[in-house]
Design an enzyme around this catalytic site. Structure first.
Site, PDB file in Angstrom:
ATOM      1  N   LYS A   1       0.810  -1.238   0.000  1.00 13.89           N
ATOM      2  CA  LYS A   1       0.000   0.000   0.000  1.00 13.89           C
ATOM      3  C   LYS A   1       0.840   1.282   0.000  1.00 13.89           C
ATOM      4  CE  LYS A   1      -3.860  -2.199   2.200  1.00 13.89           C
ATOM      5  NZ  LYS A   1      -4.870  -2.211   3.247  1.00 13.89           N
TER       6      LYS A   1
ATOM      7  N   ASP B   1      -9.582   2.516   3.433  1.00 15.35           N
ATOM      8  CA  ASP B   1      -9.481   1.644   4.613  1.00 15.35           C
ATOM      9  C   ASP B   1      -9.931   2.334   5.897  1.00 15.35           C
ATOM     10  OD1 ASP B   1      -8.527  -0.670   3.440  1.00 15.35           O
ATOM     11  OD2 ASP B   1      -6.432  -0.051   3.611  1.00 15.35           O
TER      12      ASP B   1
END
Ligand code: NDP
Length: 264
Positions: free
Chosen positions: A64, A100
């Site tokens: 990420k 997220d």
């Protein structure tokens, strides 16, 4: 023309994202398909994304932060935290987002007032969650196996500890953001330390979903209210799907279709 989406990660075979997004595309008659790509070398992310002619993608462990570097432009919360989990192909440019953190806020919204959180782990997920908690004026401590990633959290004003320097306090919630328990039977910190942490918290949450990790198993044995990462997964998935379809589907329809995929 039909659109193709994918998730990139290592490992990636466990990911439920293909099932979740395909469930939405199918039930909403949206002409698209979502697959998975096992990516070992994060520096190849952008090249692979365009080689596969993707319209969008998700990125999971451990890429990420590399995804942030790969983007031509990063928008919203992802820009603040340097962590990207959703990619969009906008006229040949790679645009990065992070869904997220808001996904996790959705997941813990059923818990009573949360004022103090211990986050175990200091990777991409921890960065996103901690910055989001601070936005809500929640006091955050961070505990990580190694020291090198703690500076970021100290600069945010958090107490940040390694296993060696840890001082346990009282917490409303403890969150495991490490990948310990994802493919192994490890605790996110030494067991004795984890026992003292769980004795000092009201709630426990794991970012890992689909299995009772050793962390959650211990929380369960102690009678603590806990949840795995499924609701976080749902929350981040709904927000990512809205970006994939460029807001042409109703959020509630996306959510219902995704929830159904959890039963498959
Ligand atoms: P990163 O690779 O960025 O970070 C991993 C972190 O885990 C690091 O802090 C690392 O510590 C720590 N760690 C790894 N192995 C161990 C171990 N055996 N013991 C203790 N600490 C360990 O990962 P991400 O932040 O991207 O993802 C973390 C987890 O969250 C993954 O399991 C992922 O699947 C899950 N996740 C779930 C989501 C959901 O929707 N439910 C969304 C996002 C993530 P060190 O610095 O010492 O290496």
């Amino acid at each position: 023309m039909s659109q193709l989406f994918s998730i990139f990660g290592d490992p990636v075979s466990h990911s439920r994202s293909p099932l979740m997004h395909n469930s939405v595309f199918k039930s909403c008659n949206y002409d698209a398909c979502y697959t998975r790509t096992h990516l070992l070398d994060a520096t190849k992310l952008k090249e692979q994304f365009f080689a596969l002619q993707l319209s969008g993608a998700n990125v999971t462990v451990p890429h990420k932060e590399a995804a942030f570097d790969a983007c031509d432009e990063v928008r919203g919360f992802a820009k603040k935290v340097g962590v990207v989990n959703t990619l969009i192909n906008e006229n040949g440019k790679l645009i990065g987002y992070n869904t997220d953190a808001d996904g996790f806020m959705y997941a813990i919204s059923e818990f009573n007032t949360i004022k103090k959180i211990l986050v175990i782990g200091a990777g991409g997920t921890a960065k996103a969650l901690v910055s989001r908690f601070i936005e809500d004026d929640i006091e955050v401590s961070v505990l990580n196996r190694s020291a090198s990633r703690l500076e970021y959290f100290k600069e945010l004003g958090c107490d940040a500890f390694t296993w060696e320097s840890f001082e346990c306090a009282k917490y409303d919630l403890v969150v495991n953001t490490t990948s310990a328990g994802l493919k192994d039977a490890n605790y996110p910190c030494p067991k004795e330390m984890l026992i003292s942490i769980l004795d000092a918290t009201h709630y426990a949450a794991d970012a890992i979903y689909g299995r009772l990790t050793p962390f959650l198993q211990l929380a369960k044995e102690k009678g603590i209210t806990y949840k795995d990462g499924a609701d976080m997964l749902l929350g981040q998935g709904v927000l990512a799907n809205e970006l994939f379809v460029n807001y042409t589907l109703k959020k509630e329809d996306i959510k219902v279709a995704m929830q159904k995929s959890f039963l498959l």
